[in-house]
Design a protein around this motif. Sequence first.
Motif, PDB file in Angstrom:
ATOM      1  N   MET A   1       0.857  -1.175   0.000  1.00 48.20           N
ATOM      2  CA  MET A   1       0.000   0.000   0.000  1.00 48.20           C
ATOM      3  C   MET A   1       0.898   1.232   0.000  1.00 48.20           C
ATOM      4  SD  MET A   1      -3.081   0.982   2.651  1.00 48.20           S
ATOM      5  CE  MET A   1      -2.050   0.968   4.105  1.00 48.20           C
TER       6      MET A   1
ATOM      7  N   CYS B   1       2.968   2.912   3.196  1.00 47.23           N
ATOM      8  CA  CYS B   1       3.063   1.977   4.320  1.00 47.23           C
ATOM      9  C   CYS B   1       4.534   1.761   4.681  1.00 47.23           C
ATOM     10  CB  CYS B   1       2.417   0.650   3.933  1.00 47.23           C
ATOM     11  SG  CYS B   1       2.809  -0.732   5.020  1.00 47.23           S
TER      12      CYS B   1
ATOM     13  N   TYR C   1       5.972  -0.396   6.610  1.00 49.64           N
ATOM     14  CA  TYR C   1       6.364  -1.803   6.637  1.00 49.64           C
ATOM     15  C   TYR C   1       6.528  -2.340   5.217  1.00 49.64           C
ATOM     16  CZ  TYR C   1       5.095  -1.189  11.465  1.00 49.64           C
ATOM     17  OH  TYR C   1       5.024  -0.717  12.742  1.00 49.64           O
ATOM     18  N   CYS C   2       5.711  -1.830   4.300  1.00 46.52           N
ATOM     19  CA  CYS C   2       5.864  -2.194   2.890  1.00 46.52           C
ATOM     20  C   CYS C   2       7.188  -1.656   2.360  1.00 46.52           C
ATOM     21  CB  CYS C   2       4.715  -1.628   2.064  1.00 46.52           C
ATOM     22  SG  CYS C   2       3.084  -2.262   2.551  1.00 46.52           S
TER      23      CYS C   2
ATOM     24  N   ASN D   1      -0.428  -3.027  -5.699  1.00 40.47           N
ATOM     25  CA  ASN D   1      -0.646  -1.941  -4.752  1.00 40.47           C
ATOM     26  C   ASN D   1      -2.147  -1.789  -4.511  1.00 40.47           C
ATOM     27  OD1 ASN D   1      -1.035   0.620  -3.527  1.00 40.47           O
ATOM     28  ND2 ASN D   1       0.957   1.273  -4.267  1.00 40.47           N
TER      29      ASN D   1
ATOM     30  N   THR E   1      -3.683   0.391  -2.922  1.00 43.61           N
ATOM     31  CA  THR E   1      -4.124   1.782  -2.948  1.00 43.61           C
ATOM     32  C   THR E   1      -4.655   2.149  -4.331  1.00 43.61           C
ATOM     33  OG1 THR E   1      -2.437   2.364  -1.314  1.00 43.61           O
ATOM     34  CG2 THR E   1      -3.400   4.175  -2.537  1.00 43.61           C
TER      35      THR E   1
ATOM     36  N   GLN F   1      -4.530  -6.403   5.224  1.00 43.64           N
ATOM     37  CA  GLN F   1      -3.267  -6.103   5.913  1.00 43.64           C
ATOM     38  C   GLN F   1      -2.115  -6.241   4.930  1.00 43.64           C
ATOM     39  OE1 GLN F   1      -2.510  -8.301   9.534  1.00 43.64           O
ATOM     40  NE2 GLN F   1      -0.311  -8.126   9.259  1.00 43.64           N
TER      41      GLN F   1
ATOM     42  N   SER G   1       6.207  -7.742   7.986  1.00 44.91           N
ATOM     43  CA  SER G   1       7.406  -7.417   7.210  1.00 44.91           C
ATOM     44  C   SER G   1       8.608  -8.262   7.624  1.00 44.91           C
ATOM     45  CB  SER G   1       7.727  -5.924   7.322  1.00 44.91           C
ATOM     46  OG  SER G   1       7.914  -5.546   8.669  1.00 44.91           O
TER      47      SER G   1
END
Length: 81
Positions: free
Chosen positions: A12, A15, A17-18, A36, A38, A55, A69
């Motif tokens: 996303m 983010c 963690y992404c 993605n 988003t 998530q 992650s």
Amino acid sequence: MAANHNLELYVMTGCPYCIKVERFLKDNGISIPQRNITTDREAEQNLIAVGGKRQVPCLFIDGAPLYESSDIIAWAQKNLL
């Protein structure tokens, strides 16, 4: 090694963690197709339908979701490096 698995990384925009996972992959020369949620409504719906929750990051490994992650990075270190 990645050829032995069907991989898809759900992320996303914005983010942290992404970004952590993406940075690890880039730093190690690992290329995994990304979706993605988003900007891709179909990806978001698929993530919820298959994974049961919205998530990210989520790495689908042969159709099975792996969240968190640190867990994704650990799996990549073990299986893709």
